[in-house]
Design an enzyme around this catalytic site. Structure first.
Site, PDB file in Angstrom:
ATOM      1  N   ARG A  31       0.830  -1.211   0.000  1.00  0.00           N
ATOM      2  CA  ARG A  31       0.000   0.000   0.000  1.00  0.00           C
ATOM      3  C   ARG A  31       0.865   1.262   0.000  1.00  0.00           C
ATOM      4  O   ARG A  31       1.877   1.319   0.704  1.00  0.00           O
ATOM      5  CB  ARG A  31      -0.933   0.018   1.219  1.00  0.00           C
ATOM      6  N   ASP A  32       0.434   2.243  -0.803  1.00  0.00           N
ATOM      7  CA  ASP A  32       1.118   3.541  -0.809  1.00  0.00           C
ATOM      8  C   ASP A  32       0.949   4.194   0.572  1.00  0.00           C
ATOM      9  O   ASP A  32      -0.128   4.166   1.166  1.00  0.00           O
ATOM     10  CB  ASP A  32       0.532   4.445  -1.906  1.00  0.00           C
ATOM     11  N   ASN A  89       4.843   6.718 -13.342  1.00  0.00           N
ATOM     12  CA  ASN A  89       5.572   7.961 -13.597  1.00  0.00           C
ATOM     13  C   ASN A  89       7.001   7.621 -14.003  1.00  0.00           C
ATOM     14  O   ASN A  89       7.651   6.795 -13.360  1.00  0.00           O
ATOM     15  CB  ASN A  89       5.589   8.832 -12.335  1.00  0.00           C
ATOM     16  N   VAL A  98      10.343   8.320  -6.696  1.00  0.00           N
ATOM     17  CA  VAL A  98      11.140   7.162  -6.281  1.00  0.00           C
ATOM     18  C   VAL A  98      11.626   6.459  -7.545  1.00  0.00           C
ATOM     19  O   VAL A  98      10.818   6.006  -8.360  1.00  0.00           O
ATOM     20  CB  VAL A  98      10.318   6.202  -5.400  1.00  0.00           C
ATOM     21  N   HIS A 102       7.782   1.510 -10.457  1.00  0.00           N
ATOM     22  CA  HIS A 102       6.579   1.082  -9.746  1.00  0.00           C
ATOM     23  C   HIS A 102       5.341   1.449 -10.537  1.00  0.00           C
ATOM     24  O   HIS A 102       5.303   2.464 -11.227  1.00  0.00           O
ATOM     25  CB  HIS A 102       6.514   1.694  -8.341  1.00  0.00           C
ATOM     26  N   HIS A 104       1.381   2.375 -10.002  1.00  0.00           N
ATOM     27  CA  HIS A 104       0.346   2.749  -9.040  1.00  0.00           C
ATOM     28  C   HIS A 104      -0.965   2.095  -9.479  1.00  0.00           C
ATOM     29  O   HIS A 104      -1.366   2.245 -10.640  1.00  0.00           O
ATOM     30  CB  HIS A 104       0.108   4.262  -9.051  1.00  0.00           C
TER      31      HIS A 104
END
Ligand code: AMP
Length: 117
Positions: A31-32, A89, A98, A102, A104
């Site tokens: 989880r973010d 991103n 970061v 990754h 999202h």
């Protein structure tokens, strides 16, 4: 492959805590820490790649597995039917913070327009 200065490598290693929601041998979903939507999960390859292009060029099979885990997370979260959004991103114009690739996974409410003006 691991980068000692990388936040997400430390999460993979368990040196920084995270709320893990799904895991394979090569991919981790957690989880973010600052969720933007009711479902906001990050899906990463456990090995360190800076961004999507890096991963795809180095290991297309791992890129596909990362995508498959994202779809499985959407299923786990119960948002496959209601709708969800995948975002990666890459680089400064995208605001990447970061530099460990990754995805999202956003969902759980209407997500609005794809990109703000
Ligand atoms: P990006 O801007 O695409 O690089 O996104 C980085 C994301 O990492 C942001 O949504 C942050 O909230 C998230 N994040 C930063 N630190 C952590 C952490 N320790 N655990 C979980 N998510 C984090």
């Amino acid at each position: 492959m691991n980068d000692n200065d990388c936040l997400f490598c430390k999460i993979v290693a368990g040196e920084i805590p995270s709320k893990r929601v799904r895991e394979t041998q090569r991919v981790l979903a957690f989880r973010d820490i600052n969720p933007k939507t009711p479902t906001h999960v990050l899906v990463i390859p456990k090995d360190h790649y800076a961004d999507v292009a890096d991963l795809v060029h180095a290991d297309p099979e791992l890129a596909a597995e990362t995508l498959a885990v994202a779809a499985a997370v959407a299923d786990d979260e119960g948002v496959t039917g209601s709708g969800w959004r995948l975002l990666a991103n890459s680089g400064p114009d995208a605001g990447q913070e970061v530099f460990h690739m990754h995805l999202h996974v956003f969902g759980g409410k209407p997500l609005g327009p794809m990109i703000s003006a």
